[in-house]
Each structure stands twice: as structure tokens, then as C-alpha cells.
Design a protein around this motif. Structure first.
Motif, PDB file in Angstrom:
ATOM      1  N   ILE A 125       0.834  -1.222   0.000  1.00 24.99           N
ATOM      2  CA  ILE A 125       0.000   0.000   0.000  1.00 24.99           C
ATOM      3  C   ILE A 125       0.865   1.266   0.000  1.00 24.99           C
ATOM      4  O   ILE A 125       0.390   2.347   0.336  1.00 24.99           O
ATOM      5  CB  ILE A 125      -0.991   0.019   1.188  1.00 24.99           C
ATOM      6  N   ARG A 126       2.130   1.130  -0.424  1.00 25.90           N
ATOM      7  CA  ARG A 126       3.012   2.303  -0.455  1.00 25.90           C
ATOM      8  C   ARG A 126       2.471   3.397  -1.368  1.00 25.90           C
ATOM      9  O   ARG A 126       2.484   4.580  -1.018  1.00 25.90           O
ATOM     10  CB  ARG A 126       4.408   1.894  -0.947  1.00 25.90           C
ATOM     11  N   MET A 144      12.305  17.175   8.250  1.00 27.40           N
ATOM     12  CA  MET A 144      12.517  15.960   9.048  1.00 27.40           C
ATOM     13  C   MET A 144      11.268  15.085   9.081  1.00 27.40           C
ATOM     14  O   MET A 144      11.338  13.860   8.921  1.00 27.40           O
ATOM     15  CB  MET A 144      12.936  16.315  10.481  1.00 27.40           C
ATOM     16  N   LEU A 145      10.105  15.706   9.305  1.00 27.09           N
ATOM     17  CA  LEU A 145       8.857  14.939   9.327  1.00 27.09           C
ATOM     18  C   LEU A 145       8.562  14.321   7.970  1.00 27.09           C
ATOM     19  O   LEU A 145       8.097  13.177   7.877  1.00 27.09           O
ATOM     20  CB  LEU A 145       7.693  15.838   9.749  1.00 27.09           C
ATOM     21  N   GLN A 146       8.855  15.068   6.904  1.00 25.00           N
ATOM     22  CA  GLN A 146       8.638  14.527   5.559  1.00 25.00           C
ATOM     23  C   GLN A 146       9.497  13.283   5.337  1.00 25.00           C
ATOM     24  O   GLN A 146       9.025  12.276   4.786  1.00 25.00           O
ATOM     25  CB  GLN A 146       8.960  15.589   4.505  1.00 25.00           C
ATOM     26  N   LYS A 147      10.751  13.342   5.745  1.00 24.51           N
ATOM     27  CA  LYS A 147      11.650  12.185   5.598  1.00 24.51           C
ATOM     28  C   LYS A 147      11.142  10.994   6.401  1.00 24.51           C
ATOM     29  O   LYS A 147      11.185   9.843   5.949  1.00 24.51           O
ATOM     30  CB  LYS A 147      13.074  12.554   6.068  1.00 24.51           C
ATOM     31  N   LEU A 148      10.666  11.265   7.607  1.00 19.42           N
ATOM     32  CA  LEU A 148      10.158  10.208   8.478  1.00 19.42           C
ATOM     33  C   LEU A 148       8.952   9.518   7.837  1.00 19.42           C
ATOM     34  O   LEU A 148       8.860   8.289   7.803  1.00 19.42           O
ATOM     35  CB  LEU A 148       9.773  10.805   9.836  1.00 19.42           C
ATOM     36  N   PHE A 149       8.038  10.307   7.315  1.00 18.95           N
ATOM     37  CA  PHE A 149       6.828   9.745   6.711  1.00 18.95           C
ATOM     38  C   PHE A 149       7.132   8.971   5.440  1.00 18.95           C
ATOM     39  O   PHE A 149       6.628   7.860   5.242  1.00 18.95           O
ATOM     40  CB  PHE A 149       5.817  10.857   6.415  1.00 18.95           C
ATOM     41  N   SER A 152       8.606   5.739   6.166  1.00 21.21           N
ATOM     42  CA  SER A 152       7.732   4.793   6.862  1.00 21.21           C
ATOM     43  C   SER A 152       6.936   3.901   5.925  1.00 21.21           C
ATOM     44  O   SER A 152       6.438   2.850   6.326  1.00 21.21           O
ATOM     45  CB  SER A 152       6.747   5.551   7.770  1.00 21.21           C
ATOM     46  N   VAL A 153       6.796   4.307   4.662  1.00 29.84           N
ATOM     47  CA  VAL A 153       5.970   3.504   3.744  1.00 29.84           C
ATOM     48  C   VAL A 153       6.546   2.110   3.528  1.00 29.84           C
ATOM     49  O   VAL A 153       5.830   1.187   3.161  1.00 29.84           O
ATOM     50  CB  VAL A 153       5.770   4.209   2.376  1.00 29.84           C
ATOM     51  N   TYR A 154       7.862   1.960   3.784  1.00 30.19           N
ATOM     52  CA  TYR A 154       8.485   0.641   3.591  1.00 30.19           C
ATOM     53  C   TYR A 154       8.172  -0.321   4.732  1.00 30.19           C
ATOM     54  O   TYR A 154       8.453  -1.510   4.641  1.00 30.19           O
ATOM     55  CB  TYR A 154      10.006   0.805   3.414  1.00 30.19           C
TER      56      TYR A 154
END
Length: 210
Positions: A125-126, A144-149, A152-154
Motif C-alpha cells: 500500500i506504499r 525531518m517529518l517529511q523524511k520520516l513519513f 515509513s511507507v516501507y
């Protein structure tokens, strides 16, 4: 879709005036959706933010149920109460972030129900989650939040596991689960669209990054 259809949303009235209490009671059942996405480091804060904003709006409503009967009443009264601080304050700000979390959820589910997928990995569902993030949250998040999100899709669950989690562990045919998602979206999407429209009309939308 036990989790999503647990508490019905009232149909959007013709005048688009959304009653606060029924809305809050229905939306209060939705934060556990984010448990179904795994990756606690990313989605637990989103769940907590959603629940926290619901609680803030409820506290304002409870302070004067007559004055805050509809969501539009909340924005109108707080605009008058808080002057130049508005809309960066109170239930107006809480509802602003709540609608963004709900938008992420609805776009993700809509994308899945529309059959959008990575043809090489159809059970992932990436693609759906990235679309939802781009539309609902990305522009309000710092680097930073963008990178984290996006990272996270993986770690997201397989589509089949997500659907099973939404059915609270029951084995249900995928087409049945998708039909329930359609039902949920048909009820909630018009309400969320009306909230976004209200924020635009009242010039209450803020674009600062979290």
C-alpha cells in the motif's frame, strides 16, 4: 469493516451545517485506524494528535453546547472571541489539524478502493499511502517529518493485512471489505469536504509547517 462502520456519521444536511456533537461522537472511533498501519514511531503520534484534537474540540463544545452547536458556530464564535489570535487558537486550530489527519485517512482508503497499486507489488500500500501523504499532510510538515513519513511507507502492512485489521481480525473477502470502505467514504467524504470549504470561506486555513 468493523472499525470504520462502528459509529455512523450523520448525513451532511443541505445547508452544510455540521452538528458538533454527532460529528465528534462518530470521529472519536477513528483514531485506532492508525494502529492498523503499524510503524508506531510515525503513526502513533498521528493517532495521538487526532485523539487530542477531538478532545480539545469536545472541551470547547462542552463549555457551551448551545453556542457551539455546529462546527461553523465554533469558528464564528472563536473568531469573535480571540480577535487577531484567531485562527491559530482553540477548537478552530484543533479542527484544522483534525481534518488533515482525516483527509490522509480518506485519501488512503479511496486510493485502495479505487484499485490504485504498484503492479509489481499489488499487495503493498506504499503507492496509496504516499498519495495520501502528498495530498493531506506533506506541505504542512518540515523536512525531518517529511523524511520520516516517506521512509515509513516501507514498513506499512500488506493490503490484505490492513483489510483484516480493519475487520478486527476477521477473514473477509477483499471485495466485501472494499465495499464497506465505499460505504464509509460515501458518508464521510461529503462532511470532510464541507469542513474544508468552511475553512476556505472563512479564511481560517493556515499553511505553517509543523
Amino acid at each position: 469493516m468493523a472499525l470504520l462502520l462502528e459509529h455512523e456519521f450523520k448525513p451532511l444536511p443541505a445547508d452544510k451545517q455540521i452538528e458538533t456533537l454527532p460529528f465528534l461522537e462518530a470521529v472519536a472511533h477513528l483514531p485506532p485506524f492508525f494502529d492498523c498501519l503499524g510503524t508506531p514511531i510515525v503513526y502513533s503520534p498521528v493517532k495521538a494528535d487526532l485523539a487530542g484534537n477531538i478532545k480539545k474540540i469536545r472541551a470547547v463544545y462542552d463549555s457551551n453546547p448551545t453556542k457551539f452547536k455546529t462546527l461553523q458556530n465554533i469558528l464564528e464564535v472563536e473568531k469573535e472571541m480571540h480577535g487577531s489570535e484567531w485562527p491559530k487558537i482553540g477548537a478552530t486550530l484543533a479542527l484544522m489539524w483534525l481534518k488533515r489527519g482525516l483527509k490522509f485517512m480518506l485519501v488512503l482508503l479511496q486510493s485502495i478502493s479505487d484499485g490504485e497499486r504498484d503492479e509489481e507489488h499489488p499487495n503493498l500500500i506504499r503507492v496509496n499511502a504516499l498519495k495520501a501523504y502528498e495530498i493531506a499532510l506533506k506541505k504542512y510538515h518540515g523536512w525531518m517529518l517529511q523524511k520520516l513519513f516517506t521512509g515509513s511507507v516501507y514498513a506499512l502492512p500488506y493490503k490484505s493485512d490492513l483489510l483484516k485489521a480493519l475487520e478486527k481480525g476477521k477473514e473477509v473477502k477483499e471485495e466485501e471489505s472494499i465495499e464497506k470502505i465505499h460505504q464509509f467514504l460515501s458518508r464521510v467524504t461529503p462532511i470532510l469536504d464541507a469542513i474544508y470549504e468552511m475553512y476556505t470561506k472563512m479564511n481560517a486555513e493556515l499553511s505553517y509547517k509543523a
